[in-house]
Scaffold this motif. Structure first.
Motif, PDB file in Angstrom:
ATOM      1  N   TYR A   1     -16.479   3.163  -4.898  1.00  0.00           N
ATOM      2  CA  TYR A   1     -16.552   3.318  -3.440  1.00  0.00           C
ATOM      3  C   TYR A   1     -17.596   2.387  -2.818  1.00  0.00           C
ATOM      4  O   TYR A   1     -17.343   1.782  -1.773  1.00  0.00           O
ATOM      5  CB  TYR A   1     -16.886   4.769  -3.093  1.00  0.00           C
ATOM      6  CG  TYR A   1     -17.137   4.980  -1.618  1.00  0.00           C
ATOM      7  CD1 TYR A   1     -16.078   4.992  -0.712  1.00  0.00           C
ATOM      8  CD2 TYR A   1     -18.433   5.142  -1.141  1.00  0.00           C
ATOM      9  CE1 TYR A   1     -16.303   5.181   0.638  1.00  0.00           C
ATOM     10  CE2 TYR A   1     -18.662   5.325   0.218  1.00  0.00           C
ATOM     11  CZ  TYR A   1     -17.602   5.343   1.100  1.00  0.00           C
ATOM     12  OH  TYR A   1     -17.831   5.517   2.439  1.00  0.00           O
TER      13      TYR A   1
ATOM     14  N   THR B   1     -12.004   3.783  15.081  1.00  0.00           N
ATOM     15  CA  THR B   1     -11.321   5.063  15.286  1.00  0.00           C
ATOM     16  C   THR B   1     -11.349   5.536  16.736  1.00  0.00           C
ATOM     17  O   THR B   1     -10.666   6.506  17.070  1.00  0.00           O
ATOM     18  CB  THR B   1     -11.962   6.141  14.408  1.00  0.00           C
ATOM     19  OG1 THR B   1     -13.359   6.241  14.735  1.00  0.00           O
ATOM     20  CG2 THR B   1     -11.809   5.795  12.935  1.00  0.00           C
TER      21      THR B   1
ATOM     22  N   TRP C   1      -9.290  11.818  12.272  1.00  0.00           N
ATOM     23  CA  TRP C   1     -10.398  10.984  11.819  1.00  0.00           C
ATOM     24  C   TRP C   1     -11.607  11.166  12.713  1.00  0.00           C
ATOM     25  O   TRP C   1     -11.509  11.635  13.845  1.00  0.00           O
ATOM     26  CB  TRP C   1      -9.969   9.508  11.798  1.00  0.00           C
ATOM     27  CG  TRP C   1      -9.023   9.194  10.686  1.00  0.00           C
ATOM     28  CD1 TRP C   1      -8.981   9.776   9.470  1.00  0.00           C
ATOM     29  CD2 TRP C   1      -7.971   8.230  10.723  1.00  0.00           C
ATOM     30  NE1 TRP C   1      -7.986   9.238   8.709  1.00  0.00           N
ATOM     31  CE2 TRP C   1      -7.342   8.280   9.460  1.00  0.00           C
ATOM     32  CE3 TRP C   1      -7.490   7.334  11.661  1.00  0.00           C
ATOM     33  CZ2 TRP C   1      -6.273   7.466   9.125  1.00  0.00           C
ATOM     34  CZ3 TRP C   1      -6.440   6.520  11.332  1.00  0.00           C
ATOM     35  CH2 TRP C   1      -5.835   6.588  10.078  1.00  0.00           C
TER      36      TRP C   1
ATOM     37  N   ARG D   1      -3.931   3.806   9.980  1.00  0.00           N
ATOM     38  CA  ARG D   1      -4.204   3.875   8.544  1.00  0.00           C
ATOM     39  C   ARG D   1      -5.667   3.527   8.315  1.00  0.00           C
ATOM     40  O   ARG D   1      -6.161   2.506   8.785  1.00  0.00           O
ATOM     41  CB  ARG D   1      -3.325   2.932   7.739  1.00  0.00           C
ATOM     42  CG  ARG D   1      -3.639   3.015   6.238  1.00  0.00           C
ATOM     43  CD  ARG D   1      -2.685   2.203   5.384  1.00  0.00           C
ATOM     44  NE  ARG D   1      -3.004   2.344   3.986  1.00  0.00           N
ATOM     45  CZ  ARG D   1      -2.650   3.357   3.215  1.00  0.00           C
ATOM     46  NH1 ARG D   1      -1.927   4.344   3.724  1.00  0.00           N
ATOM     47  NH2 ARG D   1      -2.994   3.414   1.955  1.00  0.00           N
ATOM     48  N   CYS D   2      -6.370   4.376   7.609  1.00  0.00           N
ATOM     49  CA  CYS D   2      -7.768   4.136   7.212  1.00  0.00           C
ATOM     50  C   CYS D   2      -8.670   3.853   8.405  1.00  0.00           C
ATOM     51  O   CYS D   2      -9.495   2.938   8.368  1.00  0.00           O
ATOM     52  CB  CYS D   2      -7.848   3.000   6.194  1.00  0.00           C
ATOM     53  SG  CYS D   2      -7.114   3.428   4.612  1.00  0.00           S
TER      54      CYS D   2
ATOM     55  N   GLU E   1     -16.616   8.482   5.380  1.00  0.00           N
ATOM     56  CA  GLU E   1     -15.966   7.942   6.568  1.00  0.00           C
ATOM     57  C   GLU E   1     -16.991   7.526   7.614  1.00  0.00           C
ATOM     58  O   GLU E   1     -16.863   6.461   8.245  1.00  0.00           O
ATOM     59  CB  GLU E   1     -15.013   8.984   7.146  1.00  0.00           C
ATOM     60  CG  GLU E   1     -14.197   8.453   8.313  1.00  0.00           C
ATOM     61  CD  GLU E   1     -13.197   9.473   8.796  1.00  0.00           C
ATOM     62  OE1 GLU E   1     -12.435   9.145   9.734  1.00  0.00           O
ATOM     63  OE2 GLU E   1     -13.174  10.596   8.261  1.00  0.00           O
TER      64      GLU E   1
ATOM     65  N   GLU F   1     -15.339  -3.297   4.062  1.00  0.00           N
ATOM     66  CA  GLU F   1     -15.774  -2.806   5.366  1.00  0.00           C
ATOM     67  C   GLU F   1     -16.784  -3.750   6.017  1.00  0.00           C
ATOM     68  O   GLU F   1     -16.706  -3.997   7.230  1.00  0.00           O
ATOM     69  CB  GLU F   1     -16.405  -1.413   5.222  1.00  0.00           C
ATOM     70  CG  GLU F   1     -15.562  -0.398   4.487  1.00  0.00           C
ATOM     71  CD  GLU F   1     -14.547   0.268   5.387  1.00  0.00           C
ATOM     72  OE1 GLU F   1     -14.653   0.094   6.612  1.00  0.00           O
ATOM     73  OE2 GLU F   1     -13.663   0.964   4.852  1.00  0.00           O
TER      74      GLU F   1
ATOM     75  N   ARG G   1     -16.238  -1.054  -2.522  1.00  0.00           N
ATOM     76  CA  ARG G   1     -15.208  -1.103  -1.497  1.00  0.00           C
ATOM     77  C   ARG G   1     -15.823  -1.169  -0.101  1.00  0.00           C
ATOM     78  O   ARG G   1     -15.343  -1.892   0.774  1.00  0.00           O
ATOM     79  CB  ARG G   1     -14.306   0.124  -1.595  1.00  0.00           C
ATOM     80  CG  ARG G   1     -13.402   0.135  -2.821  1.00  0.00           C
ATOM     81  CD  ARG G   1     -12.475   1.334  -2.822  1.00  0.00           C
ATOM     82  NE  ARG G   1     -11.417   1.188  -1.816  1.00  0.00           N
ATOM     83  CZ  ARG G   1     -11.398   1.813  -0.650  1.00  0.00           C
ATOM     84  NH1 ARG G   1     -12.379   2.616  -0.306  1.00  0.00           N
ATOM     85  NH2 ARG G   1     -10.393   1.636   0.176  1.00  0.00           N
TER      86      ARG G   1
ATOM     87  N   SER H   1       0.832  -1.194   0.000  1.00  0.00           N
ATOM     88  CA  SER H   1       0.000   0.000   0.000  1.00  0.00           C
ATOM     89  C   SER H   1       0.870   1.248   0.000  1.00  0.00           C
ATOM     90  O   SER H   1       2.029   1.235   0.393  1.00  0.00           O
ATOM     91  CB  SER H   1      -0.898  -0.010   1.249  1.00  0.00           C
ATOM     92  OG  SER H   1      -0.101  -0.103   2.409  1.00  0.00           O
TER      93      SER H   1
ATOM     94  N   SER I   1      -7.294   9.733   4.540  1.00  0.00           N
ATOM     95  CA  SER I   1      -6.305   9.104   3.664  1.00  0.00           C
ATOM     96  C   SER I   1      -6.902   8.032   2.773  1.00  0.00           C
ATOM     97  O   SER I   1      -6.335   7.739   1.725  1.00  0.00           O
ATOM     98  CB  SER I   1      -5.192   8.481   4.513  1.00  0.00           C
ATOM     99  OG  SER I   1      -5.735   7.544   5.415  1.00  0.00           O
ATOM    100  N   CYS I   2      -7.992   7.432   3.159  1.00  0.00           N
ATOM    101  CA  CYS I   2      -8.512   6.323   2.348  1.00  0.00           C
ATOM    102  C   CYS I   2      -9.991   6.497   2.036  1.00  0.00           C
ATOM    103  O   CYS I   2     -10.624   5.579   1.538  1.00  0.00           O
ATOM    104  CB  CYS I   2      -8.285   4.990   3.055  1.00  0.00           C
ATOM    105  SG  CYS I   2      -9.085   4.889   4.667  1.00  0.00           S
ATOM    106  N   ARG I   3     -10.584   7.623   2.325  1.00  0.00           N
ATOM    107  CA  ARG I   3     -11.987   7.863   2.025  1.00  0.00           C
ATOM    108  C   ARG I   3     -12.146   9.233   1.377  1.00  0.00           C
ATOM    109  O   ARG I   3     -11.317  10.116   1.557  1.00  0.00           O
ATOM    110  CB  ARG I   3     -12.834   7.758   3.294  1.00  0.00           C
ATOM    111  CG  ARG I   3     -12.841   6.352   3.887  1.00  0.00           C
ATOM    112  CD  ARG I   3     -13.871   6.203   4.965  1.00  0.00           C
ATOM    113  NE  ARG I   3     -13.949   4.818   5.403  1.00  0.00           N
ATOM    114  CZ  ARG I   3     -13.313   4.348   6.469  1.00  0.00           C
ATOM    115  NH1 ARG I   3     -12.561   5.144   7.194  1.00  0.00           N
ATOM    116  NH2 ARG I   3     -13.426   3.078   6.811  1.00  0.00           N
TER     117      ARG I   3
END
Length: 479
Positions: A291, A81, A90, A170-171, A21, A299, A294, A2, A13-15
């Motif tokens: 998205y 989170t 986040w 991360r994420c 999010e 998720e 994903r 990654s 960073s990933c959304r």
């Protein structure tokens, strides 16, 4: 591998944004909650057997270890989170570096342990069906080694990043990651340097972890095909030679076990197969995934493995409940099996108040007795009513016939894993129950013994001629 996480890219960073999010966090927490619930039900069922003094078999102990590691993994994803460093920006991030390290440790520990025990579960079913092992043989030869290897591997994978400070956010979660920032020692503003973590360790562990995922998927697929082909060949032989009795029962149980393995493998595909394929495509940069897809496969599905395992584990007992209560929906059967003490006003049928728990447990599969000599159920003589005897039939004849009928009885509780394909699976007839034939008053015992020997063994020849008894009535009949 990654893309590296930099200090300037940490906020989202990933959304795509705060809305995405929030949706991802809600879906992940719901999926993780369902998985925890399913694994807790499995753990409670196995622990209840242990508390009641019942023996557990390797299948139940493996599914127990799988559920414990799944609880760890799902609980960490549920926190999400909440325990990531607040500096990341986040949504709902209130943690710090220490909480991030704890989250990363249990994340890797639960993930690797879950993968290892899933492969152990597949191996257990494979050797039972294809190699005709019983659970006692599996426990003596490979079970202890499997537990040691899986736990040691999970601890090793989780401990190594601690020495290199490689657990970083991360994420929305903390896992094995490296943080980059601008280098202060160079004039090049675009050059990035590692400020926390070890890039080599992260790359090696990333490769090992996802290699385990692909090995698990490949092994599960090979085992499923192997078991399917084996059972298919058994079915062909059964139709060709018209096998009856124990062999036909073993084949029926093999088909049910094949179905269980198929469902476990399909759960792997949904939770980890699509996820691994998407990660591989994103790492190679060959495709940009939508998205919505994903969110569903990265998720929602990965935390649901414990919930799917619970559905498969309790499925045989739910099907048995439907047989005992015709007209009951499968969802209602699950409700009664998982919550037997709760009354449902919308249910078609209710569990009888005095109904005892199934002898084979909640899974409906008696793995402990599969492929063992004592596969036939033992029936207590107190519960067997004596049949009415004809006045001309002796009591010994009735006892002999009752033993022959009881030996052919099948276990109505489910799959008998312990007695499958064993040499001593045929009913044994006691010589005490063989009664002597009735002898004509004019024939002596020696003649009867001689005739019995001639019928039982062709190699023995009875050379003695029967002696006639002098009897006036017999002579008159001959004249």
């Amino acid at each position: 591998m990654s893309l590296p996480l930099t200090l300037d890219q940490r906020e989202f960073s990933c959304r795509a944004g705060p809305r995405e999010e929030l949706v991802g966090e809600i879906i992940q927490k719901i999926s993780a909650s369902l998985s925890i619930l399913g694994s807790v039900y499995i753990v409670a069922d196995v622990v209840r057997k242990l508390r009641n003094g019942k023996k557990t078999d390797p299948y139940q102990r493996i599914i127990l270890g799988l559920s414990i590691f799944d609880i760890l993994f799902s609980f960490i994803l549920f926190l999400g989170t909440w325990i990531t460093p607040e500096e990341t920006g986040w949504l709902m991030a209130v943690g710090n570096t220490s909480s991030c390290t704890v989250q990363g440790f249990f994340h890797i520990l639960g993930w690797v342990g879950e993968i290892g025990y899933q492969m152990a579960l597949t191996l257990n079913i494979l050797v039972l069906i294809v190699f005709e092992w019983n659970q006692e043989k599996f426990a003596k030869k490979v079970e202890k080694q499997l537990h040691i290897i899986i736990i040691a591997l999970a601890l090793t994978m989780a401990i190594i990043p601690l020495f290199f400070q490689s657990y970083n956010p991360r994420c929305g979660n903390c896992t094995i990651e490296v943080i980059f920032d601008e280098c202060n020692s160079t004039d090049d503003e675009e050059e990035l340097c590692v400020v926390r973590g070890n890039l080599t360790v992260a790359n090696v562990l990333f490769f090992i972890g996802f290699s385990m995922v692909f090995i698990m998927l490949i092994f599960g697929t090979v085992a499923m095909v192997w078991v399917y082909v084996h059972v298919r060949r058994q079915e062909t032989k059964t139709k060709r030679y018209n096998f009856r009795g124990v062999q036909r029962d073993n084949h029926r149980e093999s088909k049910r076990i094949r179905k269980i393995l198929l469902l476990y493998t399909m759960s792997l595909y949904l939770c980890w197969g699509i996820f691994a394929a998407m990660v591989a495509l994103e790492s190679l940069g060959s495709i940009q995934i939508v998205y919505g897809i994903r969110v569903v496969f990265k998720e929602a599905f990965p935390p649901l493995l414990g919930f799917f395992n619970m559905l498969v584990y309790f499925l045989p007992k739910c099907l048995k409940y439907q047989q005992d209560h015709p007209g009951t929906w499968l969802m209602i059967a699950y409700f009664h099996v998982l919550c037997p003490s709760v009354n449902c006003t919308y249910c078609i049928s209710k569990t009888r108040s005095g109904e005892k728990e199934d002898a084979v447990g909640a899974s409906g599969i008696n793995f402990a007795t599969f492929n063992t000599p004592n596969n036939l159920p033992q029936t207590s003589p107190k519960n067997i009513p004596k049949p009415k005897v004809h006045p001309n039939v002796q009591e010994e004849d009735v006892e002999c016939a009752s033993e022959m009928n009881s030996s052919n009885a099948l276990d109505a509780s489910g799959i008998n894993f312990a007695t499958f394909n064993t040499p001593n699976n045929l009913p044994q007839t006691s010589t005490k129950n063989i009664h002597k034939p009735k002898v004509h008053p004019n024939v002596q015992e020696e003649d009867v013994e001689c005739a019995s020997e001639m019928n039982s063994s062709k190699s023995k020849v009875c050379n003695e001629e029967p002696r006639l008894v002098e009897n006036s009535e017999v002579q008159q009949n001959n004249q």
